[in-house]
Enzyme design. Structure first.
Site, mmCIF file in Angstrom:
data_model
loop_
_atom_site.group_PDB
_atom_site.id
_atom_site.type_symbol
_atom_site.label_atom_id
_atom_site.label_comp_id
_atom_site.label_asym_id
_atom_site.label_seq_id
_atom_site.Cartn_x
_atom_site.Cartn_y
_atom_site.Cartn_z
ATOM 1 C CG PHE A 11 -1.492 1.207 1.716
ATOM 2 C CD1 PHE A 11 -2.123 2.095 0.857
ATOM 3 C CD2 PHE A 11 -1.398 1.530 3.070
ATOM 4 C CE1 PHE A 11 -2.649 3.294 1.331
ATOM 5 C CE2 PHE A 11 -1.921 2.720 3.548
ATOM 6 C CZ PHE A 11 -2.536 3.602 2.678
ATOM 7 C CG ASN A 32 7.147 -11.764 0.762
ATOM 8 O OD1 ASN A 32 6.239 -10.958 0.599
ATOM 9 N ND2 ASN A 32 7.424 -12.320 1.933
ATOM 10 C CG ASP A 51 11.153 -13.539 2.736
ATOM 11 O OD1 ASP A 51 11.799 -12.943 3.620
ATOM 12 O OD2 ASP A 51 9.989 -13.949 2.897
ATOM 13 C CB ALA A 74 6.720 -4.911 8.089
ATOM 14 C CE1 TYR A 140 3.646 -3.631 12.365
ATOM 15 C CE2 TYR A 140 2.221 -2.195 13.652
ATOM 16 C CZ TYR A 140 2.984 -2.422 12.528
ATOM 17 O OH TYR A 140 3.092 -1.441 11.570
ATOM 18 C CB VAL A 183 -10.203 1.830 10.364
ATOM 19 C CG1 VAL A 183 -9.323 3.040 10.412
ATOM 20 C CG2 VAL A 183 -11.608 2.198 10.805
HETATM 21 N N1 LIG Z 1 -0.546 1.230 6.898
HETATM 22 C C1 LIG Z 1 -0.410 1.739 8.090
HETATM 23 O O1 LIG Z 1 -1.372 2.275 8.691
HETATM 24 C C2 LIG Z 1 0.926 1.701 8.796
HETATM 25 C C3 LIG Z 1 1.056 2.306 10.052
HETATM 26 C C4 LIG Z 1 2.277 2.267 10.705
HETATM 27 C C5 LIG Z 1 3.371 1.662 10.116
HETATM 28 N N2 LIG Z 1 3.228 1.064 8.900
HETATM 29 C C6 LIG Z 1 4.409 0.391 8.315
HETATM 30 O O2 LIG Z 1 4.584 0.821 6.978
HETATM 31 C C7 LIG Z 1 5.094 -0.262 6.188
HETATM 32 C C8 LIG Z 1 4.215 -0.456 4.958
HETATM 33 O O3 LIG Z 1 2.896 -0.761 5.395
HETATM 34 P P1 LIG Z 1 1.704 -1.033 4.375
HETATM 35 O O4 LIG Z 1 0.460 -0.614 5.041
HETATM 36 O O5 LIG Z 1 2.074 -0.502 3.043
HETATM 37 O O6 LIG Z 1 1.706 -2.631 4.365
HETATM 38 P P2 LIG Z 1 1.523 -3.643 3.147
HETATM 39 O O7 LIG Z 1 1.242 -4.970 3.757
HETATM 40 O O8 LIG Z 1 0.577 -3.104 2.140
HETATM 41 O O9 LIG Z 1 2.988 -3.655 2.517
HETATM 42 C C9 LIG Z 1 4.034 -4.454 3.028
HETATM 43 C C10 LIG Z 1 4.692 -5.120 1.828
HETATM 44 O O10 LIG Z 1 5.810 -5.886 2.305
HETATM 45 C C11 LIG Z 1 5.804 -7.142 1.635
HETATM 46 N N3 LIG Z 1 6.521 -8.070 2.517
HETATM 47 C C12 LIG Z 1 6.132 -8.469 3.751
HETATM 48 N N4 LIG Z 1 7.071 -9.292 4.278
HETATM 49 C C13 LIG Z 1 8.066 -9.397 3.350
HETATM 50 C C14 LIG Z 1 9.299 -10.097 3.315
HETATM 51 N N5 LIG Z 1 9.708 -10.878 4.326
HETATM 52 N N6 LIG Z 1 10.098 -9.983 2.206
HETATM 53 C C15 LIG Z 1 9.681 -9.206 1.163
HETATM 54 N N7 LIG Z 1 8.522 -8.528 1.147
HETATM 55 C C16 LIG Z 1 7.720 -8.613 2.233
HETATM 56 C C17 LIG Z 1 4.335 -7.478 1.408
HETATM 57 O O11 LIG Z 1 4.134 -8.386 0.348
HETATM 58 C C18 LIG Z 1 3.757 -6.093 1.113
HETATM 59 O O12 LIG Z 1 3.799 -5.800 -0.270
HETATM 60 C C19 LIG Z 1 5.142 -1.481 7.101
HETATM 61 O O13 LIG Z 1 6.461 -1.649 7.555
HETATM 62 C C20 LIG Z 1 4.218 -1.116 8.246
HETATM 63 O O14 LIG Z 1 4.605 -1.745 9.448
HETATM 64 C C21 LIG Z 1 2.031 1.069 8.223
#
Ligand SMILES: NC(=O)c1ccc[n+]([C@@H]2O[C@H](COP(=O)([O-])OP(=O)(O)OC[C@H]3O[C@@H](n4cnc5c(N)ncnc54)[C@H](O)[C@@H]3O)[C@@H](O)[C@H]2O)c1
Length: 308
Positions: A11, A32, A51, A74, A140, A183
């Site tokens: 995202f 991944n 990965d 993550a 987390y 949400v």
């Molecule tokens: N969305 C939120 O509200 C929010 C809030 C606080 C922090 N974050 C942090 O921002 C970052 C991005 O969040 P997001 O909402 O875009 O999440 P998301 O799940 O949409 O994106 C995470 C991406 O990482 C990839 N991934 C996960 N584990 C992997 C691995 N071991 N190797 C390779 N790829 C891997 C997934 O396929 C996914 O494309 C994350 O680190 C999350 O913890 C997000």
């Protein structure tokens, strides 16, 4: 500058990639694809479906001559974390550690890490500043805090610079409606289909919602500013679930009532992150208020869900 985005098909990652390419950067993505989607990736990106825990990471970073890393990969599903802290620690902590090892052994100068407001736990004062007590209430949050500490140590030992960002709830296009923090996507996808969204508790729970493009711009600024800093990226505004629903109803021209269900015991009642430090250090400020961010998000979901 040669940039790697881990989790670049996700995202926030895919929105960051789009903007970096618009600015003329050459981008490599490692994802991944557990949650990420190829269809969200810009056609000019070089994607490695890999990965971050794997040895191949070293080869990719060295061969591609990466100098700057945005680390977003993550496992973010809080439900899963609650029940499976081991899988979560492997993915987030070991993944980040492997990345750090590969970075300092190559020519990487800086890592920009997406951490979370979940490191703070229950707020003692609002808005929560970076110096607030750290007391994560979830595996987390704890895993992200462990990553932050490793990143800090690699800077001390190997001069690998960093910026660590702590986000509250990020929302916008391409978010998975079932993701942790999704949400807005969850409410919207239900409302567009004329279903009631579920509010846990009585609707007075408040959170800080930051629009994804504001998060993206903060990340871009970190290419040039904010070395070795921990910075909150937020709207600094408390929004209740009830107000979120009202705003969405207004934008959609609907009057959908929510279903109320009991809130989880561990839910934090009020939350808001102070972004003053990021404003000063990054020369950044959020450009989207709640309404303008929601309008963009509604437009996106209305199109993909074929809302009439
Ligand atoms: N969305 C939120 O509200 C929010 C809030 C606080 C922090 N974050 C942090 O921002 C970052 C991005 O969040 P997001 O909402 O875009 O999440 P998301 O799940 O949409 O994106 C995470 C991406 O990482 C990839 N991934 C996960 N584990 C992997 C691995 N071991 N190797 C390779 N790829 C891997 C997934 O396929 C996914 O494309 C994350 O680190 C999350 O913890 C997000």
């Amino acid at each position: 500058m040669k940039i790697l985005v881990t989790g670049g098909a996700g995202f926030i990652g895919s929105a960051l990639v789009d903007r970096l390419i618009e600015l003329g950067h050459s981008i490599v993505v490692i994802d991944n694809l557990t949650w990420g989607k190829v269809k969200h990736l810009h056609s000019k990106v070089k994607l490695y479906k890999a990965d971050i825990k794997r040895r191949v990471l070293q080869e990719i970073i060295s061969n591609e001559k990466i100098t700057h890393v945005f680390h977003l990969a993550a496992q973010t599903d809080l439900q899963e974390f609650g029940t499976d802290p081991l899988t979560e620690a492997k993915n987030n902590v070991i993944g980040t550690l492997n990345l750090l090892e590969c970075c300092w052994r190559s020519d990487v100068q800086k890592i920009i890490f997406s951490s979370t407001a979940a490191v703070y736990g229950n707020p003692e004062t609002l808005p929560v500043g970076e110096d607030h007590l750290i007391q994560p209430q979830s595996f987390y949050g704890l895993s992200k805090y462990v990553c932050e500490n490793y990143i800090h140590l690699y800077q001390k030992l190997y001069r690998l610079d960093y910026t660590i960002f702590r986000y509250p709830i990020v929302y916008g296009p391409r978010q998975d409606e079932n993701s942790n923090g999704g949400v807005v996507a969850n409410f919207l996808t239900k409302m567009i289909r004329n279903h009631s969204p579920v509010i846990f508790g009585d609707g007075t729970q408040s959170r800080d919602f930051v629009y994804v493009q504001d998060v993206v711009e903060a990340n871009i600024q970190a290419l040039y500013y904010g070395n070795n800093q921990i910075l909150n990226i937020s709207s600094n505004v408390e929004v209740t679930d009830q107000r979120l629903l009202e705003e969405l109803n207004q934008i959609l021209g609907m009057n959908i009532l929510p279903l109320y269900e009991p809130g989880a015991r561990e839910e934090i009642e009020c939350f808001c992150l102070d972004n003053a430090r990021a404003r000063t250090i990054l020369n950044w400020s959020p450009r989207y208020d709640l309404k303008s961010g929601l309008i963009e998000t509604v437009n996106y979901y209305s199109n993909i869900l074929d809302y009439k």
